[in-house]
Design a protein around this motif. Structure first.
Motif, PDB file in Angstrom:
ATOM      1  N   LEU A  37      38.794  98.641  46.359  1.00  0.00           N
ATOM      2  CA  LEU A  37      38.233  98.020  47.557  1.00  0.00           C
ATOM      3  C   LEU A  37      37.641  99.043  48.532  1.00  0.00           C
ATOM      4  O   LEU A  37      37.156  98.661  49.600  1.00  0.00           O
ATOM      5  CB  LEU A  37      39.315  97.194  48.267  1.00  0.00           C
ATOM      6  N   HIS A  40      34.708  98.607  50.842  1.00  0.00           N
ATOM      7  CA  HIS A  40      34.799  97.839  52.089  1.00  0.00           C
ATOM      8  C   HIS A  40      34.441  98.713  53.293  1.00  0.00           C
ATOM      9  O   HIS A  40      34.019  98.190  54.326  1.00  0.00           O
ATOM     10  CB  HIS A  40      36.209  97.254  52.269  1.00  0.00           C
ATOM     11  N   GLY A  43      30.998  97.849  54.396  1.00  0.00           N
ATOM     12  CA  GLY A  43      30.919  96.602  55.149  1.00  0.00           C
ATOM     13  C   GLY A  43      31.533  96.702  56.531  1.00  0.00           C
ATOM     14  O   GLY A  43      31.035  96.109  57.497  1.00  0.00           O
ATOM     15  N   ARG A 144      41.190  91.315  49.962  1.00  0.00           N
ATOM     16  CA  ARG A 144      39.972  91.023  49.209  1.00  0.00           C
ATOM     17  C   ARG A 144      38.880  90.358  50.047  1.00  0.00           C
ATOM     18  O   ARG A 144      37.756  90.194  49.578  1.00  0.00           O
ATOM     19  CB  ARG A 144      40.295  90.163  47.999  1.00  0.00           C
ATOM     20  N   THR A 145      39.178  89.980  51.281  1.00  0.00           N
ATOM     21  CA  THR A 145      38.157  89.380  52.144  1.00  0.00           C
ATOM     22  C   THR A 145      37.090  90.427  52.448  1.00  0.00           C
ATOM     23  O   THR A 145      37.387  91.488  52.993  1.00  0.00           O
ATOM     24  CB  THR A 145      38.767  88.867  53.460  1.00  0.00           C
ATOM     25  N   GLU A 146      35.877  90.134  52.062  1.00  0.00           N
ATOM     26  CA  GLU A 146      34.766  91.053  52.313  1.00  0.00           C
ATOM     27  C   GLU A 146      34.500  91.125  53.814  1.00  0.00           C
ATOM     28  O   GLU A 146      34.531  90.096  54.501  1.00  0.00           O
ATOM     29  CB  GLU A 146      33.499  90.570  51.600  1.00  0.00           C
ATOM     30  N   PRO A 147      34.232  92.312  54.335  1.00  0.00           N
ATOM     31  CA  PRO A 147      33.951  92.417  55.761  1.00  0.00           C
ATOM     32  C   PRO A 147      32.862  91.452  56.244  1.00  0.00           C
ATOM     33  O   PRO A 147      33.000  90.847  57.315  1.00  0.00           O
ATOM     34  CB  PRO A 147      33.528  93.883  55.923  1.00  0.00           C
ATOM     35  N   ASP A 149      32.270  88.563  55.383  1.00  0.00           N
ATOM     36  CA  ASP A 149      32.801  87.205  55.506  1.00  0.00           C
ATOM     37  C   ASP A 149      33.567  86.984  56.808  1.00  0.00           C
ATOM     38  O   ASP A 149      33.967  85.860  57.116  1.00  0.00           O
ATOM     39  CB  ASP A 149      33.705  86.875  54.313  1.00  0.00           C
TER      40      ASP A 149
END
Length: 159
Positions: A37, A40, A43, A144-147, A149
């Motif tokens: 990850l 990230h 992001g 796992r939340t993409e920035p 999002d």
């Protein structure tokens, strides 16, 4: 007690109070340089650049508790982030985010996140916490939340 009563160490080793960020919206993230990850960072930097002038500050807290994915020194971490992801948001000294040696910031985050968005755990690198300008924790996001999002939530908090 509020989040602003907590002191942290900058990545260069200076003590800093989170009260320095009063009035700012914060995105607090535990980070690692050798993780699947790790991208990230890109992001997170993008969010910082996009919303910094509106009051967002991303705070990165390197952590080596997950499969040894942050083995470097603070200097190595800072260099890695600047060279590979052009990170300009504040980075802090390596911390534990769970267990008996968890940094007080992470103990606070886990116990003050609203129940409807609290997982009760830091499951991996890049767990994110959104904090409003009053110091209230708005939401916890999984690793796992993409920035990208999180952008709509950031916009709502900044509005």
């Amino acid at each position: 007690m509020s989040i602003y009563d907590i002191e942290v160490q900058t990545i260069s080793g200076e003590t800093q109070s989170l009260s320095d960020y009063k009035g700012k919206t914060l995105l607090i993230v535990n980070t690692a340089s050798a993780c699947g990850l790790t991208p990230h960072y890109k992001g997170l930097q993008s969010l910082y650049e996009q919303y910094q002038e509106k009051g967002l500050v991303v705070l990165g807290f390197p952590c080596n508790q997950f499969a040894g994915q942050e083995p470097g020194t603070n200097e190595e971490i800072q260099s890695f982030c600047e060279l590979n992801y052009q990170v300009t948001f504040p980075l802090f000294a390596k911390v534990d985010v769970k267990g008996e040696n968890a940094h007080p910031l992470y103990t606070y985050l886990l116990t003050h996140t609203p129940e409807d968005s609290r997982t009760g755990d830091i499951e991996w690198n890049f767990v994110k916490f959104l904090v409003n300008a009053n110091g209230d924790i708005v939401k916890q996001y999984s690793a796992r939340t993409e920035p990208a999002d999180i952008a709509s939530d950031i916009e709502a908090v900044l509005a």
